[in-house]
Design a protein around this motif. Structure first.
Motif: not given
Length: 269
Positions: A101-114
């Motif tokens: 129902d929910v995806i949490v992405c806390n303080s890591c989005f900046q690390w995604f190369q793709k």
């Protein structure tokens, strides 16, 4: 997303990541997780936020992280939450049979190369009408305090030559409109987005720990250099950062630590 240096930081991250914790509370309030919702926590680290989520909902909660060390620490500290499990997994290769129902992405989005690939896979594991929330440092001026400290590294005769071989691992947009468009491109409707400038007073020691909990995992990661890092370079780098932060302190020894941060919640169409 590469594994960066987080294995070595697993046991100290939860204590040192003071800024991330504060921002995570804002993100969880924005997501308003309900008592029966199933939740995926991407980039869960040692699980301190994941455990909080598992106490909010009776639904299934899963934390994933690319770091084996972080996941081991998360598992070892989970003694009494039967609805919670952890897995070593890269968000760019996210593939699960479960829908959330929910995806949490806390303080890591900046690390995604793709990031496009991550959002495509997030869309696939969300239920219809499910939502995703991120908070992350944003803009090229994500933290003026740290950027100023890194300028000392860039110019110092002992570090400048090696640092010239550093390639930033981070992904930043400079406006909330760009973040919104990225999510729309992958089938999401924007529920909320805000680019905030946040500032808090910290001691020099606290500010340095905050730097070590995140930024250092990029700046002192061999993966992001085209030359071999030496122990001398690493120790000199750290001393220069400490020195730069000390120079930013006021007369009472406190630093006004500033961050540009994106908060965004989106819904699967």
């Amino acid at each position: 997303m590469s594994e960066v240096n987080f294995n070595s930081k697993a046991f100290t991250y939860a204590d040192n990541a003071l800024v991330q914790k504060s921002a995570s509370e804002v993100l969880l309030n924005l997501l308003s997780i309900q008592p029966e919702e199933d939740v995926l926590d991407i980039g869960c680290g040692p699980g301190h936020i994941t455990k909080k989520i598992a106490k909010i909902t009776n639904g299934s909660v899963q934390g994933i992280d690319v770091s084996q060390g972080m996941i081991e620490q998360a598992i070892s500290s989970n003694k009494d939450l039967p609805n919670l499990k952890y897995s070593v997994m890269d968000a760019e290769n996210l593939e699960l049979n479960t829908k959330f129902d929910v995806i949490v992405c806390n303080s890591c989005f900046q690390w995604f190369q793709k990031p496009d690939q991550v959002l495509m896979r997030c869309f696939n594991v969300l239920k219809e009408g499910g939502r995703i929330g991120i908070q992350a440092p944003a803009t090229q001026s994500y933290c003026p305090n740290f950027i100023s400290a890194i300028e000392k590294i860039r110019m110092h005769p002992y570090t400048r030559e090696v640092f010239n071989h550093f390639k930033s691992p981070w992904f930043f947009f400079d406006s909330k409109d760009e973040y919104e468009q990225l999510f729309r491109n992958h089938g999401f409707d924007i529920i909320y987005s805000e680019l905030r400038e946040e500032s808090n007073l910290f001691s020099v020691e606290q500010a340095y720990k905050i730097y070590q909990s995140g930024a250092e995992n990029g700046y002192l990661n061999q993966s992001y250099y085209t030359v071999t890092l030496t122990d001398n370079y690493i120790s000199t780098f750290r001393e220069l950062v400490k020195e730069a932060l000390q120079e930013q302190a006021d007369n009472s020894g406190m630093i006004n630590l500033k961050f540009e941060r994106i908060y965004l919640v989106a819904k699967k169409q």
